[in-house]
Design a protein around this motif. Sequence first.
Motif, PDB file in Angstrom:
ATOM      1  N   ASN A  46     -22.102 -16.147   0.368  1.00 42.77           N
ATOM      2  CA  ASN A  46     -21.292 -16.148   1.580  1.00 42.77           C
ATOM      3  C   ASN A  46     -20.887 -14.701   1.819  1.00 42.77           C
ATOM      4  OD1 ASN A  46     -19.118 -16.139   3.429  1.00 42.77           O
ATOM      5  ND2 ASN A  46     -18.680 -18.280   2.987  1.00 42.77           N
ATOM      6  N   ILE A  47     -21.528 -14.099   2.793  1.00 39.47           N
ATOM      7  CA  ILE A  47     -21.389 -12.659   2.987  1.00 39.47           C
ATOM      8  C   ILE A  47     -20.120 -12.302   3.762  1.00 39.47           C
ATOM      9  CG2 ILE A  47     -22.623 -12.386   5.179  1.00 39.47           C
ATOM     10  CD1 ILE A  47     -24.262 -10.156   3.669  1.00 39.47           C
ATOM     11  N   ASN A  48     -19.330 -13.340   4.097  1.00 35.39           N
ATOM     12  CA  ASN A  48     -17.994 -13.137   4.656  1.00 35.39           C
ATOM     13  C   ASN A  48     -18.016 -12.304   5.936  1.00 35.39           C
ATOM     14  OD1 ASN A  48     -14.852 -11.633   3.701  1.00 35.39           O
ATOM     15  ND2 ASN A  48     -15.184 -13.610   4.658  1.00 35.39           N
ATOM     16  N   GLY A  49     -18.898 -12.699   6.854  1.00 40.43           N
ATOM     17  CA  GLY A  49     -18.945 -12.038   8.146  1.00 40.43           C
ATOM     18  C   GLY A  49     -19.824 -10.807   8.143  1.00 40.43           C
ATOM     19  N   LEU A  50     -21.139 -11.009   8.217  1.00 46.05           N
ATOM     20  CA  LEU A  50     -22.038  -9.858   8.307  1.00 46.05           C
ATOM     21  C   LEU A  50     -22.042  -9.376   9.748  1.00 46.05           C
ATOM     22  CD1 LEU A  50     -24.056  -7.986   6.931  1.00 46.05           C
ATOM     23  CD2 LEU A  50     -25.868  -9.580   7.607  1.00 46.05           C
ATOM     24  N   THR A  51     -21.470  -8.204   9.954  1.00 45.42           N
ATOM     25  CA  THR A  51     -21.384  -7.603  11.278  1.00 45.42           C
ATOM     26  C   THR A  51     -21.850  -6.154  11.201  1.00 45.42           C
ATOM     27  OG1 THR A  51     -19.120  -6.821  10.902  1.00 45.42           O
ATOM     28  CG2 THR A  51     -19.381  -9.044  11.818  1.00 45.42           C
ATOM     29  N   SER A  52     -21.947  -5.515  12.344  1.00 42.56           N
ATOM     30  CA  SER A  52     -22.347  -4.110  12.371  1.00 42.56           C
ATOM     31  C   SER A  52     -21.335  -3.227  11.654  1.00 42.56           C
ATOM     32  CB  SER A  52     -22.518  -3.640  13.820  1.00 42.56           C
ATOM     33  OG  SER A  52     -21.318  -3.829  14.551  1.00 42.56           O
TER      34      SER A  52
ATOM     35  N   ASP B  61     -34.961 -13.096  -5.627  1.00 43.36           N
ATOM     36  CA  ASP B  61     -36.233 -13.353  -4.965  1.00 43.36           C
ATOM     37  C   ASP B  61     -36.037 -14.163  -3.695  1.00 43.36           C
ATOM     38  OD1 ASP B  61     -37.736 -12.087  -7.091  1.00 43.36           O
ATOM     39  OD2 ASP B  61     -37.179 -13.825  -8.297  1.00 43.36           O
ATOM     40  N   VAL B  62     -35.013 -15.004  -3.692  1.00 44.33           N
ATOM     41  CA  VAL B  62     -34.581 -15.716  -2.488  1.00 44.33           C
ATOM     42  C   VAL B  62     -33.063 -15.674  -2.468  1.00 44.33           C
ATOM     43  CG1 VAL B  62     -34.631 -17.849  -1.157  1.00 44.33           C
ATOM     44  CG2 VAL B  62     -36.544 -17.303  -2.672  1.00 44.33           C
ATOM     45  N   LEU B  63     -32.494 -15.290  -1.333  1.00 41.54           N
ATOM     46  CA  LEU B  63     -31.043 -15.225  -1.207  1.00 41.54           C
ATOM     47  C   LEU B  63     -30.636 -15.928   0.082  1.00 41.54           C
ATOM     48  CD1 LEU B  63     -28.426 -14.166  -2.463  1.00 41.54           C
ATOM     49  CD2 LEU B  63     -28.722 -12.058  -1.136  1.00 41.54           C
ATOM     50  N   ALA B  64     -29.880 -17.031  -0.073  1.00 39.75           N
ATOM     51  CA  ALA B  64     -29.353 -17.761   1.083  1.00 39.75           C
ATOM     52  C   ALA B  64     -28.037 -17.121   1.503  1.00 39.75           C
ATOM     53  CB  ALA B  64     -29.138 -19.228   0.721  1.00 39.75           C
ATOM     54  N   LEU B  65     -27.920 -16.802   2.779  1.00 41.64           N
ATOM     55  CA  LEU B  65     -26.717 -16.156   3.303  1.00 41.64           C
ATOM     56  C   LEU B  65     -25.968 -17.100   4.225  1.00 41.64           C
ATOM     57  CD1 LEU B  65     -28.097 -12.623   4.296  1.00 41.64           C
ATOM     58  CD2 LEU B  65     -26.995 -13.282   2.149  1.00 41.64           C
ATOM     59  N   GLN B  66     -24.637 -17.088   4.092  1.00 44.32           N
ATOM     60  CA  GLN B  66     -23.778 -17.794   5.031  1.00 44.32           C
ATOM     61  C   GLN B  66     -22.848 -16.777   5.703  1.00 44.32           C
ATOM     62  OE1 GLN B  66     -23.066 -19.048   1.451  1.00 44.32           O
ATOM     63  NE2 GLN B  66     -25.172 -19.777   1.662  1.00 44.32           N
ATOM     64  N   GLU B  67     -22.341 -17.164   6.862  1.00 46.16           N
ATOM     65  CA  GLU B  67     -21.363 -16.379   7.634  1.00 46.16           C
ATOM     66  C   GLU B  67     -21.942 -15.091   8.206  1.00 46.16           C
ATOM     67  OE1 GLU B  67     -17.328 -15.770   6.593  1.00 46.16           O
ATOM     68  OE2 GLU B  67     -17.052 -17.799   5.817  1.00 46.16           O
ATOM     69  N   LEU B  68     -23.067 -15.205   8.885  1.00 51.54           N
ATOM     70  CA  LEU B  68     -23.508 -14.099   9.719  1.00 51.54           C
ATOM     71  C   LEU B  68     -22.765 -14.213  11.047  1.00 51.54           C
ATOM     72  CD1 LEU B  68     -25.868 -14.493   7.621  1.00 51.54           C
ATOM     73  CD2 LEU B  68     -27.326 -13.419   9.341  1.00 51.54           C
ATOM     74  N   LYS B  69     -22.061 -13.173  11.422  1.00 49.96           N
ATOM     75  CA  LYS B  69     -21.168 -13.249  12.577  1.00 49.96           C
ATOM     76  C   LYS B  69     -21.627 -12.440  13.775  1.00 49.96           C
ATOM     77  CE  LYS B  69     -17.687 -15.709  10.804  1.00 49.96           C
ATOM     78  NZ  LYS B  69     -17.233 -16.997  11.393  1.00 49.96           N
ATOM     79  N   SER B  70     -22.613 -11.580  13.591  1.00 53.98           N
ATOM     80  CA  SER B  70     -23.001 -10.692  14.683  1.00 53.98           C
ATOM     81  C   SER B  70     -24.022 -11.347  15.600  1.00 53.98           C
ATOM     82  CB  SER B  70     -23.587  -9.393  14.127  1.00 53.98           C
ATOM     83  OG  SER B  70     -24.071  -8.587  15.184  1.00 53.98           O
ATOM     84  N   PRO B  71     -23.843 -11.250  16.915  1.00 53.60           N
ATOM     85  CA  PRO B  71     -24.844 -11.778  17.844  1.00 53.60           C
ATOM     86  C   PRO B  71     -26.092 -10.912  17.915  1.00 53.60           C
ATOM     87  CG  PRO B  71     -23.101 -10.668  19.052  1.00 53.60           C
ATOM     88  CD  PRO B  71     -22.672 -10.687  17.613  1.00 53.60           C
ATOM     89  N   SER B  72     -26.028  -9.703  17.345  1.00 51.22           N
ATOM     90  CA  SER B  72     -27.162  -8.786  17.415  1.00 51.22           C
ATOM     91  C   SER B  72     -28.114  -9.030  16.249  1.00 51.22           C
ATOM     92  CB  SER B  72     -26.678  -7.337  17.377  1.00 51.22           C
ATOM     93  OG  SER B  72     -27.770  -6.448  17.255  1.00 51.22           O
ATOM     94  N   PRO B  73     -29.400  -9.232  16.505  1.00 48.36           N
ATOM     95  CA  PRO B  73     -30.373  -9.440  15.423  1.00 48.36           C
ATOM     96  C   PRO B  73     -30.628  -8.190  14.605  1.00 48.36           C
ATOM     97  CG  PRO B  73     -31.498  -9.259  17.532  1.00 48.36           C
ATOM     98  CD  PRO B  73     -30.023  -9.291  17.834  1.00 48.36           C
TER      99      PRO B  73
END
Length: 322
Positions: A65-71, A91-103
């Motif tokens: 849980n990356i706690n809000g991945l933003t710029s 080798d595989v990392l599941a991420l939660q809490e991506l918050k940025s609308p920018s790819p």
Amino acid sequence: VGWIFFKNFTLSGLNGIRVVPRHEAGNEGGIASLKQRMTDFVRRTTGKGSDGVGRAGRIRVGTFNINGLTSQKTDDPRVLDALARIGREFDVLALQELKSPSPTVLSKLVAAINAEGGQWDYVVGPSVGVKGEEDQFAFIFDRRKVLLDRSQLYTIDDRSNVLTYEPLVAWFRTVGPPAQKAFTFSLVNVKLDRTTASQEHELLDDVFVAVRDDGRNEDDVILVGELGSEPGDLGPLNEWADAAFAVSTAPTDVTGETTLDNVVFHQGATVEFTGSSGVFDFLRLYNLSLDEALAISDHMIVWAEFYLFEGGRVDPRFAQDT
């Protein structure tokens, strides 16, 4: 050699350090901690776990849980560097809490992970959750170790509208073994709302069954993410006779207070599990202050390792590092 030394001796005194046999030391806590740090160092630098077996014949799957991945995070060189170092550990990392609308935020992170010549890639799901509080889930993966079928990526349809964040499902196959012998598995990326987790726990077993029976004939289903409670308080998951949890009581938050994140599967079905799992404590491994760690996330990474071959078979070519 170092392990044998610290098994039998400890260090005493600041001036004129002397070697003292362990049975005379009277305090094993410090040495136990030091031995764990040595083990972690060996894992990071040689790819070997506590059993001495190299990671050449296994993959490491983590959840973060990356706690809000933003710029704001990816624009901070120190945070970006730490996140890139973390990413290379899995080798595989599941991420939660991506918050940025920018790819570009996630692509910038993956580019940083690959800066040392790696071949990590990623997939990201749609925004899910309550309006104004939406998150995205993602998977980062090393193409040298696993393949991902993008056509099989989907978000679970929660028609009962009980889950605040609909899980993201991806299907993987390990690289190395022949295709018909490679370990294949479904990863279910989950985040439960802490305020309603007790209700959402009741659906986790249904989510597992829905993914297992989604028509792909895949019996290796692994739930990863923030489950909102410690094992033992996860509703129907606790009724599984052969439930396996990557961590049981170890804290998974930076402050060392709670166990919220986990990797869960049926051990009877997923016999590819090597028995190695734990918490990647980047605060201590990277010697960070609490504030520096919190700038990365308030969650640690939970991980588990699996053999490359379907059925848990070990090919002699992958038995040790080469």
